[in-house]
Design a protein around this motif. Structure first.
Motif, PDB file in Angstrom:
ATOM      1  N   ASN A 256       0.815  -1.175   0.000  1.00 57.90           N
ATOM      2  CA  ASN A 256       0.000   0.000   0.000  1.00 57.90           C
ATOM      3  C   ASN A 256       0.875   1.263   0.000  1.00 57.90           C
ATOM      4  OD1 ASN A 256      -2.518   1.404   0.735  1.00 57.90           O
ATOM      5  ND2 ASN A 256      -1.330   1.799   2.557  1.00 57.90           N
TER       6      ASN A 256
ATOM      7  N   SER B  54       3.921   3.958  -1.237  1.00 53.95           N
ATOM      8  CA  SER B  54       4.164   4.571  -2.550  1.00 53.95           C
ATOM      9  C   SER B  54       5.535   4.239  -3.122  1.00 53.95           C
ATOM     10  CB  SER B  54       4.021   6.091  -2.432  1.00 53.95           C
ATOM     11  OG  SER B  54       4.930   6.594  -1.474  1.00 53.95           O
TER      12      SER B  54
ATOM     13  N   ARG C 216       5.619   2.064  -6.419  1.00 51.96           N
ATOM     14  CA  ARG C 216       4.472   2.139  -7.337  1.00 51.96           C
ATOM     15  C   ARG C 216       4.831   2.438  -8.784  1.00 51.96           C
ATOM     16  NH1 ARG C 216       0.853   5.998  -3.623  1.00 51.96           N
ATOM     17  NH2 ARG C 216       0.266   4.468  -2.050  1.00 51.96           N
TER      18      ARG C 216
ATOM     19  N   ASN D 130      -2.314   5.478  -4.505  1.00 49.90           N
ATOM     20  CA  ASN D 130      -2.643   6.484  -3.495  1.00 49.90           C
ATOM     21  C   ASN D 130      -4.173   6.518  -3.274  1.00 49.90           C
ATOM     22  OD1 ASN D 130      -3.746   9.486  -3.748  1.00 49.90           O
ATOM     23  ND2 ASN D 130      -1.920   9.557  -2.493  1.00 49.90           N
ATOM     24  N   CYS D 131      -4.580   6.850  -2.043  1.00 44.34           N
ATOM     25  CA  CYS D 131      -6.008   6.799  -1.681  1.00 44.34           C
ATOM     26  C   CYS D 131      -6.899   7.704  -2.546  1.00 44.34           C
ATOM     27  CB  CYS D 131      -6.170   7.160  -0.208  1.00 44.34           C
ATOM     28  SG  CYS D 131      -5.078   8.470   0.358  1.00 44.34           S
TER      29      CYS D 131
ATOM     30  N   GLN E 203      -9.260  16.077   1.763  1.00 42.30           N
ATOM     31  CA  GLN E 203      -8.803  14.790   2.280  1.00 42.30           C
ATOM     32  C   GLN E 203      -8.824  14.720   3.809  1.00 42.30           C
ATOM     33  OE1 GLN E 203      -5.727  14.462  -1.458  1.00 42.30           O
ATOM     34  NE2 GLN E 203      -5.216  13.291   0.360  1.00 42.30           N
TER      35      GLN E 203
ATOM     36  N   GLY F 206      -5.567  10.207   6.610  1.00 42.63           N
ATOM     37  CA  GLY F 206      -4.642   9.991   5.491  1.00 42.63           C
ATOM     38  C   GLY F 206      -3.209  10.307   5.850  1.00 42.63           C
ATOM     39  N   ALA F 207      -3.012  11.103   6.862  1.00 43.91           N
ATOM     40  CA  ALA F 207      -1.643  11.484   7.239  1.00 43.91           C
ATOM     41  C   ALA F 207      -1.121  10.663   8.408  1.00 43.91           C
ATOM     42  CB  ALA F 207      -1.614  12.968   7.586  1.00 43.91           C
TER      43      ALA F 207
ATOM     44  N   ILE G  85      -0.754  19.113   0.538  1.00 47.92           N
ATOM     45  CA  ILE G  85      -0.392  17.776   1.026  1.00 47.92           C
ATOM     46  C   ILE G  85       0.814  17.355   0.190  1.00 47.92           C
ATOM     47  CG2 ILE G  85      -1.140  15.387   1.376  1.00 47.92           C
ATOM     48  CD1 ILE G  85      -4.056  16.438   1.441  1.00 47.92           C
TER      49      ILE G  85
ATOM     50  N   GLU H 280       1.185  14.848  -3.012  1.00 47.69           N
ATOM     51  CA  GLU H 280      -0.107  14.241  -3.348  1.00 47.69           C
ATOM     52  C   GLU H 280      -0.556  14.565  -4.779  1.00 47.69           C
ATOM     53  OE1 GLU H 280      -1.173  12.298  -1.087  1.00 47.69           O
ATOM     54  OE2 GLU H 280      -3.296  11.919  -1.404  1.00 47.69           O
TER      55      GLU H 280
ATOM     56  N   LYS I  83       1.388  12.605  -7.292  1.00 42.80           N
ATOM     57  CA  LYS I  83       1.012  11.187  -7.297  1.00 42.80           C
ATOM     58  C   LYS I  83      -0.321  10.996  -8.017  1.00 42.80           C
ATOM     59  CE  LYS I  83       2.234  10.549  -2.834  1.00 42.80           C
ATOM     60  NZ  LYS I  83       2.351   9.954  -1.512  1.00 42.80           N
TER      61      LYS I  83
ATOM     62  N   ARG J  39      -6.273  19.375   2.855  1.00 40.54           N
ATOM     63  CA  ARG J  39      -6.603  18.602   4.057  1.00 40.54           C
ATOM     64  C   ARG J  39      -7.734  19.286   4.799  1.00 40.54           C
ATOM     65  NH1 ARG J  39      -4.822  13.797   4.447  1.00 40.54           N
ATOM     66  NH2 ARG J  39      -2.626  14.331   4.373  1.00 40.54           N
TER      67      ARG J  39
ATOM     68  N   HIS K  41     -12.222  10.606   1.876  1.00 36.32           N
ATOM     69  CA  HIS K  41     -11.749  11.697   1.014  1.00 36.32           C
ATOM     70  C   HIS K  41     -12.875  12.101   0.056  1.00 36.32           C
ATOM     71  CE1 HIS K  41      -7.899  11.152   2.686  1.00 36.32           C
ATOM     72  NE2 HIS K  41      -7.202  10.727   1.660  1.00 36.32           N
TER      73      HIS K  41
HETATM   74  N1  LIG Z   1      -1.139  11.173   1.284  1.00 34.36           N
HETATM   75  C1  LIG Z   1      -2.414  10.529   1.523  1.00 34.36           C
HETATM   76  C2  LIG Z   1      -2.243   9.202   2.172  1.00 34.36           C
HETATM   77  C3  LIG Z   1      -1.014   8.503   1.738  1.00 34.36           C
HETATM   78  O1  LIG Z   1      -0.244   8.112   2.541  1.00 34.36           O
HETATM   79  O2  LIG Z   1      -0.836   8.371   0.430  1.00 34.36           O
HETATM   80  P1  LIG Z   1       0.398   7.617  -0.257  1.00 34.36           P
HETATM   81  O3  LIG Z   1       0.244   6.164  -0.006  1.00 34.36           O
HETATM   82  O4  LIG Z   1       0.303   7.918  -1.700  1.00 34.36           O
HETATM   83  O5  LIG Z   1       1.661   8.151   0.352  1.00 34.36           O
HETATM   84  C4  LIG Z   1      -3.263  11.431   2.407  1.00 34.36           C
HETATM   85  O6  LIG Z   1      -2.658  12.194   3.080  1.00 34.36           O
HETATM   86  O7  LIG Z   1      -4.464  11.379   2.461  1.00 34.36           O
END
Ligand SMILES: N[C@@H](CC(=O)OP(=O)(O)O)C(=O)O
Ligand SMILES: NC(=O)C1=CN([C@@H]2O[C@H](COP(=O)(O)OP(=O)(O)OC[C@H]3O[C@@H](n4cnc5c(N)ncnc54)[C@H](OP(=O)(O)O)[C@@H]3O)[C@@H](O)[C@H]2O)C=CC1
Length: 347
Positions: free
Chosen positions: A103, A105, A108, A146-147, A174, A178-179, A197, A200, A203, A233, A240
């Motif tokens: 899960n 990044s 990816r 990414n979410c 978001q 997520g953080a 963010i 983000e 990505k 955020r 989200h």
């Molecule tokens: N950055 C996303 C969550 C996250 O960790 O994403 P990633 O897996 O792409 O780093 C958020 O803050 O909501």
């Protein structure tokens, strides 16, 4: 039963993995890892449990081990919920001998690592053969996006298959989860919004076009339309929200778009995978939906809810809508688990 481990099991996403896997019909949790801070402790003592559901009895007494293949032994699949910098070092070590459904990044956008949403691009899993040949691994790494990207791409896929998309703009709102638990201080977010963010937007822009891209037998050629993201955020715990604006090459009828989205089904639905939602995209007609508190748990948090679907009167051939997706379920742990279910079924 397939023995599975969770890397980063004490974190926000790690806890979701535990919740979703505790009663899984095919996967049995046999190893939990975290940092040196947690290793050696019972899981219940190591984790600050934050989910509404109680800690499953089956994991309370498991001893958390270091995130090292020598410690997390005899597992067929590991689910990775590690911070990206740690994942970059650790996941390749595990992939020497087992399947890593990540899960994080870190890997990816590696050219030989599949980045997969099972409803969108299961054919990208053919990269596994190339990855194993390139790296000499018996196992392999498969990643989920990414979410925010996952929720957006699930709605773009049926539209991309039916229409010629010219450009997409997306603005996200978001959730703080997520953080991570310690990610956003309450003093920064209560009564507030943070309009940045880190990483983000980049990505969302690169991963979405990669997911909708074509695997030509050697690599993935990204989808050829323009995509611009602005990420923010907000003071929501989970879920989200994204405002999406799409310009097509040709005219469109909103009823056709609606049918296209709500009739969308992919391979997980055909194979009836355990974690697959009945419909990946659910449409709400009320003018004040979707909302994160009301819609994030649609179909166990695995479906994306779309509302306010309308033609954009300001521009030709354009539409707009708002979506909500659960960031730690469909956007994280649930996405990795669906990838692993698909792999177990077809590979
Ligand atoms: N950055 C996303 C969550 C996250 O960790 O994403 P990633 O897996 O792409 O780093 C958020 O803050 O909501
Ligand atoms: N939260 C979300 O909505 C989403 C998160 N992600 C990604 O998922 C991953 C996990 O996120 P999240 O759960 O929020 O993060 P957390 O900070 O909540 O959890 C991190 C986990 O990793 C462990 N860990 C930290 N450092 C190390 C280390 N050096 N070695 C071994 N284990 C370590 C922690 O263990 P300990 O408790 O011992 O410190 C903990 O179990 C990240 O890559 C994130 O970007 C992706 C999509 C969505």
């Amino acid at each position: 039963m397939v023995n599975v481990g969770i890397l980063g099991a004490t974190g926000m996403v790690g806890q979701r993995f535990i919740e979703l896997l505790a009663d899984h019909p095919k996967f049995e949790i046999t190893a939990l890892t975290a940092s040196a801070r947690s290793a050696g402790k019972r899981y219940e003592d190591a984790a600050t449990w934050y989910l509404d559901s109680p800690i499953p009895e089956s994991v309370k007494d498991i001893t958390v081990v270091d995130t090292d293949p020598k410690e997390a032994k005899d597992v067929d699949i590991v689910f990775s919920a590690l911070p990206a910098d740690t994942a970059a070092i650790v996941e390749p070590k595990f992939a020497k001998s087992c399947i890593v459904a990540s899960n994080a990044s870190a890997m990816r956008m590696e050219p030989d690592v599949p980045l997969v949403i099972p409803e969108v691009n299961p054919e990208h899993l053919d990269l596994v053969e190339i990855q194993q040949k390139n790296r000499g691994w018996d196992g392999f790494i498969v990643t989920n996006p990414n979410c925010s990207t996952i929720a957006l791409t699930l709605t773009l896929k049926p539209l991309y298959d039916q229409y010629n998309i010219k450009r997409v703009y997306v603005s996200t709102m978001q959730a703080v989860s997520g953080a991570g638990y310690n990610g956003v201080p309450s003093m920064a977010i209560v009564d507030n919004l943070v309009p940045f963010i880190g990483g983000e937007e980049e990505k969302m822009e690169s991963e979405t076009l990669h997911l909708l891209g074509e695997f030509d037998g050697e690599s993935v050629v990204p989808a050829p339309f323009g995509l611009s993201a602005s990420c923010h955020r907000v003071a929501v715990v989970n879920g989200h929200t994204e405002a999406v604006f799409i310009e097509m090459e040709d005219d469109l009828e909103i009823e056709d778009v609606k049918n296209c989205l709500c009739n969308f089904k992919g391979l997980p639905q055909k194979l009836d995978l355990h974690s697959a939602p009945k419909n990946p995209v659910v449409i709400r007609e009320e003018e004040n939906r979707p909302q994160p508190r009301m819609d994030r748990n649609t179909d166990n948090g695995m479906a994306v809810t779309v509302g306010r679907l309308r033609k954009d009167a300001a521009f030709d051939n354009s539409l707009r809508y708002v979506l909500v997706g659960h960031n730690t379920i469909r956007g994280a742990a649930g996405a990795s688990i669906l990838n692993a279910e698909l792999i177990s079924e077809i590979m």
